[in-house]
Design a protein around this motif. Sequence first.
Motif, PDB file in Angstrom:
ATOM      1  N   UNK A   3      -5.110   4.533 -11.909  1.00 17.14           N
ATOM      2  CA  UNK A   3      -5.925   3.318 -11.987  1.00 17.14           C
ATOM      3  C   UNK A   3      -5.046   2.070 -12.094  1.00 17.14           C
ATOM      4  N   UNK A   4      -3.988   2.163 -12.892  1.00 18.50           N
ATOM      5  CA  UNK A   4      -3.085   1.019 -13.047  1.00 18.50           C
ATOM      6  C   UNK A   4      -2.375   0.706 -11.739  1.00 18.50           C
ATOM      7  N   UNK A   5      -1.862   1.743 -11.097  1.00 16.61           N
ATOM      8  CA  UNK A   5      -1.141   1.548  -9.830  1.00 16.61           C
ATOM      9  C   UNK A   5      -2.043   0.891  -8.805  1.00 16.61           C
ATOM     10  N   UNK A  54      -4.893  -0.749  -9.272  1.00 15.95           N
ATOM     11  CA  UNK A  54      -5.391  -2.068  -9.665  1.00 15.95           C
ATOM     12  C   UNK A  54      -4.350  -3.142  -9.347  1.00 15.95           C
ATOM     13  N   UNK A  55      -3.113  -2.901  -9.760  1.00 17.88           N
ATOM     14  CA  UNK A  55      -2.051  -3.878  -9.511  1.00 17.88           C
ATOM     15  C   UNK A  55      -1.791  -4.005  -8.010  1.00 17.88           C
ATOM     16  N   UNK A  56      -1.695  -2.881  -7.334  1.00 17.22           N
ATOM     17  CA  UNK A  56      -1.438  -2.913  -5.884  1.00 17.22           C
ATOM     18  C   UNK A  56      -2.605  -3.547  -5.134  1.00 17.22           C
ATOM     19  N   UNK A  57      -3.814  -3.228  -5.543  1.00 18.95           N
ATOM     20  CA  UNK A  57      -4.993  -3.801  -4.884  1.00 18.95           C
ATOM     21  C   UNK A  57      -5.056  -5.307  -5.025  1.00 18.95           C
ATOM     22  N   UNK A  58      -4.717  -5.800  -6.216  1.00 20.80           N
ATOM     23  CA  UNK A  58      -4.691  -7.250  -6.428  1.00 20.80           C
ATOM     24  C   UNK A  58      -3.633  -7.893  -5.538  1.00 20.80           C
ATOM     25  N   UNK A  59      -2.455  -7.273  -5.472  1.00 26.20           N
ATOM     26  CA  UNK A  59      -1.383  -7.818  -4.629  1.00 26.20           C
ATOM     27  C   UNK A  59      -1.773  -7.777  -3.151  1.00 26.20           C
ATOM     28  N   UNK A  60      -2.417  -6.699  -2.731  1.00 27.92           N
ATOM     29  CA  UNK A  60      -2.839  -6.589  -1.331  1.00 27.92           C
ATOM     30  C   UNK A  60      -3.915  -7.616  -1.011  1.00 27.92           C
ATOM     31  N   UNK A  61      -4.854  -7.807  -1.933  1.00 30.57           N
ATOM     32  CA  UNK A  61      -5.896  -8.821  -1.738  1.00 30.57           C
ATOM     33  C   UNK A  61      -5.284 -10.215  -1.674  1.00 30.57           C
ATOM     34  N   UNK A  62      -4.290 -10.458  -2.520  1.00 21.49           N
ATOM     35  CA  UNK A  62      -3.610 -11.751  -2.492  1.00 21.49           C
ATOM     36  C   UNK A  62      -2.940 -11.988  -1.143  1.00 21.49           C
ATOM     37  N   UNK A  66       0.815  -1.216   0.000  1.00 24.31           N
ATOM     38  CA  UNK A  66       0.000   0.000   0.000  1.00 24.31           C
ATOM     39  C   UNK A  66       0.848   1.264   0.000  1.00 24.31           C
ATOM     40  N   UNK A  67       1.892   1.286   0.817  1.00 25.59           N
ATOM     41  CA  UNK A  67       2.772   2.449   0.857  1.00 25.59           C
ATOM     42  C   UNK A  67       3.561   2.591  -0.443  1.00 25.59           C
ATOM     43  N   UNK A  68       3.971   1.462  -1.030  1.00 27.47           N
ATOM     44  CA  UNK A  68       4.682   1.517  -2.309  1.00 27.47           C
ATOM     45  C   UNK A  68       3.774   2.057  -3.411  1.00 27.47           C
ATOM     46  N   UNK A  69       2.488   1.748  -3.329  1.00 26.25           N
ATOM     47  CA  UNK A  69       1.538   2.278  -4.313  1.00 26.25           C
ATOM     48  C   UNK A  69       1.449   3.802  -4.209  1.00 26.25           C
ATOM     49  N   UNK A  70       1.496   4.317  -2.992  1.00 25.10           N
ATOM     50  CA  UNK A  70       1.478   5.769  -2.820  1.00 25.10           C
ATOM     51  C   UNK A  70       2.710   6.409  -3.468  1.00 25.10           C
ATOM     52  N   UNK A  71       3.857   5.741  -3.356  1.00 21.13           N
ATOM     53  CA  UNK A  71       5.073   6.244  -3.989  1.00 21.13           C
ATOM     54  C   UNK A  71       4.963   6.116  -5.508  1.00 21.13           C
ATOM     55  N   UNK A  72       4.448   4.996  -5.991  1.00 24.90           N
ATOM     56  CA  UNK A  72       4.335   4.758  -7.431  1.00 24.90           C
ATOM     57  C   UNK A  72       3.374   5.745  -8.100  1.00 24.90           C
TER      58      UNK A  72
END
Length: 120
Positions: free
Chosen positions: A32-34, A36-44, A17-23
């Motif tokens: 949206x891309x950041x 979506x990818x981060x959300x999928x990884x967090x859900x996983x 989640x924090x890396x997504x904020x940086x990205x």
Amino acid sequence: MRTLCSSTLIGEFFVIGFAALVAMKDPGLSMATVWTVSGIAMLLCLLLCGVATRPSGVVLGWALQVALIASGLVVPMMYFLGAVFAALWWASVHFGRKIEEARARFAAQAAEAGPPADAA
């Protein structure tokens, strides 16, 4: 093993989640891309907490570690954090299995000893 692996995965949840904020600061990536990818990884990460003791859960956990290291292509600090979490994942799996083996051994010894005698 479940407790150790789940703790590692929850830590990864927050780091992703924090890396997504940086990205999000990267002008070449859409928000949206950041997310979506981060959300999928967090859900996983959250879903793996439930299956961490199964062999497939451990394999998926390793795949997540590889993806976390690869995310260093977008956020360079993730190379380091990914390596740290990969080491934590290895330790969680390795020592978690040792703890489970010790518990099973102690339970077998206790079963052989029979029920405890009444102190009264």
